[in-house]
Design a protein around this motif. Structure first.
Motif, short mmCIF file in Angstrom:
data_model
loop_
_atom_site.label_atom_id
_atom_site.label_comp_id
_atom_site.label_asym_id
_atom_site.label_seq_id
_atom_site.Cartn_x
_atom_site.Cartn_y
_atom_site.Cartn_z
N ALA A 35 44.41 57.19 43.68
CA ALA A 35 42.96 56.97 43.59
C ALA A 35 42.44 57.35 42.21
CB ALA A 35 42.24 57.76 44.68
N GLN A 36 42.97 58.43 41.65
CA GLN A 36 42.56 58.86 40.32
C GLN A 36 42.88 57.78 39.29
OE1 GLN A 36 44.49 62.42 38.85
NE2 GLN A 36 43.12 62.59 37.10
N ARG A 37 44.04 57.16 39.44
CA ARG A 37 44.46 56.09 38.52
C ARG A 37 43.73 54.78 38.80
NH1 ARG A 37 49.48 57.75 40.41
NH2 ARG A 37 49.74 55.77 41.47
N GLY A 38 43.08 54.68 39.96
CA GLY A 38 42.44 53.43 40.35
C GLY A 38 43.47 52.38 40.74
N ASP A 39 44.62 52.83 41.22
CA ASP A 39 45.72 51.94 41.59
C ASP A 39 45.57 51.53 43.06
OD1 ASP A 39 48.15 50.72 42.19
OD2 ASP A 39 49.34 52.18 41.05
N THR A 62 40.44 65.17 46.19
CA THR A 62 41.17 64.32 47.13
C THR A 62 41.01 62.86 46.71
OG1 THR A 62 39.26 64.00 48.58
CG2 THR A 62 40.68 65.93 49.03
N ALA A 63 41.69 61.99 47.41
CA ALA A 63 41.55 60.55 47.13
C ALA A 63 40.10 60.11 47.34
CB ALA A 63 42.49 59.76 48.03
N LEU A 64 39.44 60.68 48.35
CA LEU A 64 38.05 60.29 48.59
C LEU A 64 37.14 60.77 47.46
CD1 LEU A 64 36.33 58.72 50.59
CD2 LEU A 64 35.87 60.86 51.78
N HIS A 65 37.41 61.96 46.91
CA HIS A 65 36.65 62.42 45.74
C HIS A 65 36.78 61.40 44.60
CE1 HIS A 65 36.82 66.64 47.37
NE2 HIS A 65 35.65 66.70 46.76
N TRP A 66 38.01 61.01 44.28
CA TRP A 66 38.24 60.11 43.16
C TRP A 66 37.62 58.74 43.41
CZ3 TRP A 66 39.02 61.64 38.58
CH2 TRP A 66 39.74 62.81 38.33
N SER A 67 37.77 58.23 44.61
CA SER A 67 37.22 56.91 44.92
C SER A 67 35.70 56.93 44.87
CB SER A 67 37.72 56.45 46.30
OG SER A 67 39.13 56.34 46.27
N ALA A 68 35.09 58.01 45.34
CA ALA A 68 33.63 58.16 45.28
C ALA A 68 33.17 58.26 43.83
CB ALA A 68 33.19 59.39 46.07
N LEU A 69 33.87 59.06 43.04
CA LEU A 69 33.52 59.24 41.63
C LEU A 69 33.60 57.91 40.88
CD1 LEU A 69 32.86 61.35 39.37
CD2 LEU A 69 35.33 61.48 38.99
N ASN A 70 34.61 57.12 41.21
CA ASN A 70 34.84 55.85 40.52
C ASN A 70 34.01 54.70 41.10
OD1 ASN A 70 36.67 57.09 38.79
ND2 ASN A 70 38.39 56.68 40.16
N GLY A 71 33.27 54.97 42.18
CA GLY A 71 32.46 53.92 42.78
C GLY A 71 33.28 52.82 43.44
N SER A 102 27.02 60.50 44.12
CA SER A 102 25.61 60.64 43.73
C SER A 102 25.47 60.84 42.23
CB SER A 102 24.98 61.82 44.47
OG SER A 102 24.99 61.60 45.87
N SER A 103 26.35 61.65 41.65
CA SER A 103 26.26 61.95 40.22
C SER A 103 26.49 60.73 39.35
CB SER A 103 27.25 63.06 39.84
OG SER A 103 28.57 62.56 39.82
N ARG A 104 27.22 59.77 39.86
CA ARG A 104 27.52 58.56 39.10
C ARG A 104 26.59 57.40 39.45
NH1 ARG A 104 32.81 58.40 36.66
NH2 ARG A 104 32.99 60.46 35.73
N GLY A 105 25.64 57.64 40.35
CA GLY A 105 24.72 56.57 40.72
C GLY A 105 25.37 55.47 41.54
N ASN A 106 26.34 55.83 42.37
CA ASN A 106 27.06 54.87 43.20
C ASN A 106 26.40 54.77 44.57
OD1 ASN A 106 29.00 54.33 41.21
ND2 ASN A 106 30.18 56.12 41.79
N GLY A 107 25.21 54.13 44.62
CA GLY A 107 24.42 54.05 45.84
C GLY A 107 25.15 53.49 47.04
N ALA A 108 25.98 52.46 46.84
CA ALA A 108 26.71 51.86 47.96
C ALA A 108 27.71 52.87 48.54
CB ALA A 108 27.43 50.59 47.51
N VAL A 109 28.37 53.63 47.68
CA VAL A 109 29.32 54.64 48.14
C VAL A 109 28.56 55.79 48.81
CG1 VAL A 109 31.08 56.31 47.44
CG2 VAL A 109 31.07 54.00 46.45
N VAL A 110 27.42 56.18 48.24
CA VAL A 110 26.60 57.23 48.85
C VAL A 110 26.24 56.83 50.27
CG1 VAL A 110 24.32 58.36 48.77
CG2 VAL A 110 25.67 58.14 46.67
N ALA A 111 25.74 55.62 50.45
CA ALA A 111 25.34 55.15 51.78
C ALA A 111 26.52 55.12 52.74
CB ALA A 111 24.71 53.76 51.67
N ARG A 112 27.67 54.66 52.26
CA ARG A 112 28.87 54.57 53.12
C ARG A 112 29.33 55.96 53.55
NH1 ARG A 112 31.73 54.40 56.71
NH2 ARG A 112 33.72 53.31 56.92
N LEU A 113 29.34 56.91 52.63
CA LEU A 113 29.76 58.27 52.97
C LEU A 113 28.80 58.90 53.98
CD1 LEU A 113 30.84 59.55 49.44
CD2 LEU A 113 32.35 59.10 51.40
N LEU A 114 27.51 58.67 53.78
CA LEU A 114 26.51 59.20 54.73
C LEU A 114 26.70 58.58 56.11
CD1 LEU A 114 23.47 59.20 52.32
CD2 LEU A 114 24.50 61.24 53.37
#
Length: 171
Positions: A35-39, A62-71, A102-114
């Motif tokens: 996930a960190q590599r975006g692979d 975790t993978a979820l952290h990286w995927s959320a950070l990367n949107g 949230s810090s990266r402005g990834n609204g779609a990911v924010v909504a999905r996680l919520l």
């Protein structure tokens, strides 16, 4: 002087042993690494092989952290389907995947996680909530999703008592 050298050697050995133990306790985290590599291909293959989607890197990412950070909404969906924990925290700062999205402005990911049950009012080590970070990123969709899931528009961070509005104005 001899006693000090011996004590220093013992303390130094203990520090190295503890560092090694903490690093080893985290264990390998191939899903997080992918996930960190975006692979995406490696991530999907590891999930298919039932690799531990919750395994954390030494810093707690975790993978979820990286995927959320990367949107990466596709990776977030795949990880949640594979039963990734929604609110793990990093070892430094106690950031959840929701904080990072949230810090990266990834609204779609924010909504999905919520929608998956992430805690809208989760606190970092300094008492910052995801709504502070979404406001700072200028993410209207993320702020709206957080408010719809119980975030407080007037929440104050613990260290400086700043509201989301102050975070938004700071940018």
């Amino acid at each position: 002087a001899k006693m000090r050298k011996r004590l220093f050697a013992v303390v130094l050995s203990a520090v190295f042993a503890l560092t090694f133990a903490v690093t080893q306790a985290a264990g390998p985290a191939p899903v997080a690494d992918a996930a960190q590599r975006g692979d995406a291909a490696a991530l999907q293959e590891l999930i298919r092989q039932h690799a531990d989607v919750n395994a954390a890197q030494p810093d707690g990412m975790t993978a979820l952290h990286w995927s959320a950070l990367n949107g990466d909404i596709a990776a977030v969906n795949a990880l949640l389907t594979a039963k990734a924990a929604v609110d793990p925290t990093t070892r430094d700062g106690a950031y959840t995947p929701l904080h990072l999205a949230s810090s990266r402005g990834n609204g779609a990911v924010v909504a999905r996680l919520l929608d998956a049950g992430a805690k809208a009012t989760a606190l970092t080590a300094t008492g910052v909530q995801p709504i502070h970070l979404a406001a700072q990123a200028g993410d209207v969709a993320g702020v709206q999703a957080l408010l719809a899931h119980g975030a407080d528009v007037n929440a104050k961070d613990v260290t400086h008592e700043r509201t989301p509005l102050i975070f938004a104005v700071s940018e």
